[in-house]
Design a protein around this motif. Structure first.
Motif, mmCIF file in Angstrom:
data_model
loop_
_atom_site.group_PDB
_atom_site.id
_atom_site.type_symbol
_atom_site.label_atom_id
_atom_site.label_comp_id
_atom_site.label_asym_id
_atom_site.label_seq_id
_atom_site.Cartn_x
_atom_site.Cartn_y
_atom_site.Cartn_z
ATOM 1 N N GLY A 1 0.671 -1.165 0.165
ATOM 2 C CA GLY A 1 -0.043 -0.152 -0.018
ATOM 3 C C GLY A 1 0.867 1.040 -0.039
ATOM 4 N N GLY A 2 2.039 1.158 -0.123
ATOM 5 C CA GLY A 2 3.164 2.351 -0.284
ATOM 6 C C GLY A 2 3.422 2.577 1.197
ATOM 7 N N LYS A 3 4.359 3.696 1.278
ATOM 8 C CA LYS A 3 5.114 3.947 2.331
ATOM 9 C C LYS A 3 4.133 4.531 3.455
ATOM 10 C CE LYS A 3 9.573 5.133 -0.043
ATOM 11 N NZ LYS A 3 10.338 6.150 -0.291
ATOM 12 N N GLU A 4 3.386 5.493 3.241
ATOM 13 C CA GLU A 4 2.358 5.661 4.334
ATOM 14 C C GLU A 4 1.554 5.039 5.084
ATOM 15 O OE1 GLU A 4 -1.027 9.395 4.816
ATOM 16 O OE2 GLU A 4 0.352 9.620 3.314
ATOM 17 N N LYS A 5 0.913 4.033 4.347
ATOM 18 C CA LYS A 5 0.275 2.787 4.911
ATOM 19 C C LYS A 5 1.064 1.936 5.711
ATOM 20 C CE LYS A 5 -3.398 -0.679 3.662
ATOM 21 N NZ LYS A 5 -3.934 -1.178 2.613
ATOM 22 N N VAL A 6 2.232 1.736 4.912
ATOM 23 C CA VAL A 6 3.237 0.806 5.649
ATOM 24 C C VAL A 6 3.689 1.202 7.075
ATOM 25 C CG1 VAL A 6 5.317 -0.209 5.569
ATOM 26 C CG2 VAL A 6 3.777 -0.601 3.739
ATOM 27 N N ALA A 7 3.940 2.446 7.091
ATOM 28 C CA ALA A 7 4.260 3.165 8.246
ATOM 29 C C ALA A 7 3.282 3.248 9.666
ATOM 30 C CB ALA A 7 4.892 4.524 8.068
ATOM 31 N N ALA A 8 2.165 3.319 8.988
ATOM 32 C CA ALA A 8 1.020 3.329 9.976
ATOM 33 C C ALA A 8 0.674 1.901 10.678
ATOM 34 C CB ALA A 8 -0.382 3.991 9.132
ATOM 35 N N THR A 9 1.043 0.891 10.044
ATOM 36 C CA THR A 9 1.162 -0.479 10.512
ATOM 37 C C THR A 9 2.079 -0.859 11.394
ATOM 38 O OG1 THR A 9 0.002 -1.339 8.610
ATOM 39 C CG2 THR A 9 0.745 -2.811 9.843
ATOM 40 N N GLU A 10 1.848 -1.028 12.785
ATOM 41 C CA GLU A 10 2.903 -1.328 13.920
ATOM 42 C C GLU A 10 2.904 -2.796 14.090
ATOM 43 O OE1 GLU A 10 1.755 0.837 17.506
ATOM 44 O OE2 GLU A 10 2.614 2.646 16.469
ATOM 45 N N ASP B 1 1.246 -6.784 22.326
ATOM 46 C CA ASP B 1 0.006 -6.270 21.442
ATOM 47 C C ASP B 1 0.556 -5.321 20.507
ATOM 48 O OD1 ASP B 1 -2.312 -6.658 20.228
ATOM 49 O OD2 ASP B 1 -3.365 -5.967 21.564
ATOM 50 N N ALA B 2 0.072 -5.343 19.212
ATOM 51 C CA ALA B 2 0.396 -4.552 17.949
ATOM 52 C C ALA B 2 -0.925 -4.734 16.929
ATOM 53 C CB ALA B 2 1.913 -4.624 17.568
ATOM 54 N N ASP B 3 -0.681 -3.977 15.844
ATOM 55 C CA ASP B 3 -1.591 -4.210 14.735
ATOM 56 C C ASP B 3 -1.206 -5.898 13.951
ATOM 57 O OD1 ASP B 3 -2.704 -1.788 14.771
ATOM 58 O OD2 ASP B 3 -0.880 -0.857 13.570
ATOM 59 N N VAL B 4 -0.005 -6.052 14.051
ATOM 60 C CA VAL B 4 0.455 -7.498 13.573
ATOM 61 C C VAL B 4 1.324 -7.901 14.608
ATOM 62 C CG1 VAL B 4 1.546 -8.717 11.659
ATOM 63 C CG2 VAL B 4 0.032 -6.625 11.139
ATOM 64 N N VAL B 5 1.623 -9.305 14.976
ATOM 65 C CA VAL B 5 2.535 -9.798 15.771
ATOM 66 C C VAL B 5 2.922 -10.955 15.116
ATOM 67 C CG1 VAL B 5 2.921 -10.759 17.857
ATOM 68 C CG2 VAL B 5 1.344 -8.828 17.924
ATOM 69 N N PHE B 6 4.288 -11.182 14.773
ATOM 70 C CA PHE B 6 4.975 -12.176 14.483
ATOM 71 C C PHE B 6 5.446 -12.782 15.568
ATOM 72 C CE2 PHE B 6 5.190 -9.530 10.846
ATOM 73 C CZ PHE B 6 4.484 -10.466 9.958
ATOM 74 N N HIS B 7 5.640 -14.294 15.802
ATOM 75 C CA HIS B 7 6.302 -14.794 16.827
ATOM 76 C C HIS B 7 7.009 -16.424 16.428
ATOM 77 C CE1 HIS B 7 3.301 -18.270 17.624
ATOM 78 N NE2 HIS B 7 2.196 -17.363 17.137
ATOM 79 N N THR C 1 0.572 -18.693 24.710
ATOM 80 C CA THR C 1 -0.582 -18.589 23.587
ATOM 81 C C THR C 1 -1.786 -19.016 23.904
ATOM 82 O OG1 THR C 1 0.419 -20.521 22.407
ATOM 83 C CG2 THR C 1 1.449 -18.494 21.684
ATOM 84 N N GLY C 2 -2.022 -19.912 25.105
ATOM 85 C CA GLY C 2 -3.178 -20.459 25.764
ATOM 86 C C GLY C 2 -3.764 -19.552 26.537
ATOM 87 N N SER C 3 -3.057 -18.563 26.969
ATOM 88 C CA SER C 3 -3.509 -17.661 28.094
ATOM 89 C C SER C 3 -4.620 -16.742 27.758
ATOM 90 C CB SER C 3 -2.508 -16.959 28.566
ATOM 91 O OG SER C 3 -1.855 -15.835 27.871
ATOM 92 N N GLY C 4 -5.433 -16.128 28.544
ATOM 93 C CA GLY C 4 -6.645 -15.392 28.255
ATOM 94 C C GLY C 4 -5.678 -13.803 27.887
ATOM 95 N N LEU C 5 -4.463 -13.496 28.490
ATOM 96 C CA LEU C 5 -4.012 -12.373 28.060
ATOM 97 C C LEU C 5 -3.494 -12.311 26.529
ATOM 98 C CD1 LEU C 5 -1.519 -11.648 31.000
ATOM 99 C CD2 LEU C 5 -3.310 -10.052 30.265
ATOM 100 N N TRP C 6 -3.211 -13.458 26.072
ATOM 101 C CA TRP C 6 -2.844 -13.687 24.613
ATOM 102 C C TRP C 6 -4.141 -13.696 23.811
ATOM 103 C CZ3 TRP C 6 1.599 -14.094 21.777
ATOM 104 C CH2 TRP C 6 1.600 -14.424 20.769
ATOM 105 N N LYS C 7 -5.096 -14.340 24.034
ATOM 106 C CA LYS C 7 -6.080 -14.480 23.410
ATOM 107 C C LYS C 7 -6.921 -13.261 23.330
ATOM 108 C CE LYS C 7 -6.852 -19.189 24.064
ATOM 109 N NZ LYS C 7 -7.587 -20.377 24.830
ATOM 110 N N ASN C 8 -6.617 -12.162 24.329
ATOM 111 C CA ASN C 8 -7.429 -10.922 24.335
ATOM 112 C C ASN C 8 -6.640 -9.882 23.731
ATOM 113 O OD1 ASN C 8 -9.771 -11.451 25.677
ATOM 114 N ND2 ASN C 8 -9.063 -11.598 27.577
ATOM 115 N N MET C 9 -5.502 -10.090 23.218
ATOM 116 C CA MET C 9 -4.713 -9.033 22.575
ATOM 117 C C MET C 9 -5.362 -8.838 21.041
ATOM 118 S SD MET C 9 -0.574 -9.874 22.936
ATOM 119 C CE MET C 9 -0.491 -10.994 21.689
ATOM 120 N N ASP C 10 -5.518 -7.451 20.593
ATOM 121 C CA ASP C 10 -6.117 -7.080 19.493
ATOM 122 C C ASP C 10 -5.667 -7.793 18.136
ATOM 123 O OD1 ASP C 10 -7.674 -5.306 20.822
ATOM 124 O OD2 ASP C 10 -6.245 -3.491 20.302
ATOM 125 N N ALA C 11 -4.198 -8.051 18.233
ATOM 126 C CA ALA C 11 -3.730 -8.764 16.866
ATOM 127 C C ALA C 11 -4.274 -10.091 16.979
ATOM 128 C CB ALA C 11 -1.977 -8.844 17.122
#
Length: 325
Positions: free
Chosen positions: A193-202, A258-264, A279-289
């Motif tokens: 999507g270009g530099k501006e859109k990419v920069a807005a993705t955390e 938590d972030a827009d996208v999480v790699f692990h 990854t089985g915890s409630g904290l993990w499952k409640n993350m927006d990502a």
């Protein structure tokens, strides 16, 4: 969209004439040592290293590499080492490397404890490693063969690659690789999507490590440089990373990742590394990502341990695929 890529293996497909021209150009730009001619088998060049100036053959034929970054560099530049250490993984050499490229390379021990006798037995004319890994073994290694060490590994991988290329006499090929990588990066940024859109993705990178706390990677490590090259944003938590490397947390604080996208990724046993628990915890499952389906498990050997242009090329492809889902 079909993305361009330098595809490191393509170097082997360059015509023999082109390769010869590149090699001669690279050699012609280097200093000779003594009375040897530039084309002589004993001609040398001086390489600036973390341990001072080191004279190496202009065209080393028997190279031993003692870490994953050096192995990636050599193979990317079309050089098959005669020997290499193995990472602490069941597959020996990292699994992202093509089997045909690592076939026949002699295993000279675990990365932090290389077998010096095995290395000497291969009669190398060049050893590549880093001071942070094997600085304490420099005197012994130098008695075996000219040893080129970079200061560190990981974050300065691009600069280290140039040192490796100079030691191998592959500067021209290195430029082709770096240019190809830059083109691939530009293609991925455009496709997302270009530099501006990419920069807005955390984006965050989380690593589960057996025997250690969970790492939220900061901005001064190998994978962070690739994310930065694409132009992706990073959450504020990454600024708290110790020495820029990582901010370490317990499973009870995983929501800080938590972030827009999480790699692990996971190093070691999933249970012992706390991956299963976390990854089985409630904290993990409640993350927006997680709730938004923007969490992706990736290969630790590729994303964290590889450290080089061949690995980076594959990571760019996976980034594009994941972020366009």
């Amino acid at each position: 969209m079909t993305l361009r890529s330098f595809r490191p293996r393509a170097l082997a497909a360059v015509s023999l004439t082109a390769v010869a021209a590149l090699t001669l150009a690279a050699c012609g730009s280097s200093d000779d040592s003594g009375s040897d001619s530039a084309s002589g088998s004993d001609a040398t060049r001086t390489v600036k290293t973390a341990m001072g100036d080191v004279k190496v053959k202009k065209a080393p034929q028997r190279v031993v590499v003692l870490d994953t970054a050096e192995l990636d560099s050599a193979l990317t530049l079309g050089v098959k080492p005669v020997g290499a250490t193995h990472a602490d993984v069941t597959s020996g050499f990292l699994n992202y490397l093509p089997k045909d490229q690592v076939a026949g390379i002699e295993d000279v021990g675990q990365m932090m404890t290389p077998n010096l006798e095995a290395i000497a037995g291969l009669k190398p004319d060049l050893i590549l490693t880093s001071k942070i890994r094997h600085g304490d073994k420099y005197a012994e290694l130098s008695k075996i063969a000219p040893t080129v060490m970079t200061e560190n590994t990981g974050y300065p991988w691009k600069e280290n690659f140039q040192v490796h290329a100079e030691a191998l006499g592959k500067e021209a090929e290195a430029k082709m690789v770096a240019d190809g990588y830059a083109n691939h990066v530009a293609d991925v940024t455009k496709a997302l999507g270009g530099k501006e859109k990419v920069a807005a993705t955390e984006v965050n990178m989380v690593r589960f490590v057996e025997g250690a706390d969970i790492r939220i990677y900061g901005k001064k490590n190998y994978i962070a440089t690739i994310l930065a090259d694409v132009g992706l944003g990073r959450p504020a938590i990454t600024d708290q990373a110790k020495d820029g490397f990582s901010y370490d947390v317990s499973p009870e604080k995983i929501d800080l990742a938590d972030a827009d996208v999480v790699f692990h990724s996971t190093y070691g046993d999933p249970k012992k590394s706390k991956e299963t628990e976390t990854t089985g915890s409630g904290l993990w499952k409640n993350m927006d990502a997680v709730k938004n389906g923007k969490v992706f498990a990736v290969d630790d050997q590729l994303w964290i341990q590889g450290i080089g242009y061949t690995a980076a090329d594959k990571i760019l492809g996976e980034l594009h695929k994941s972020l366009t889902k």
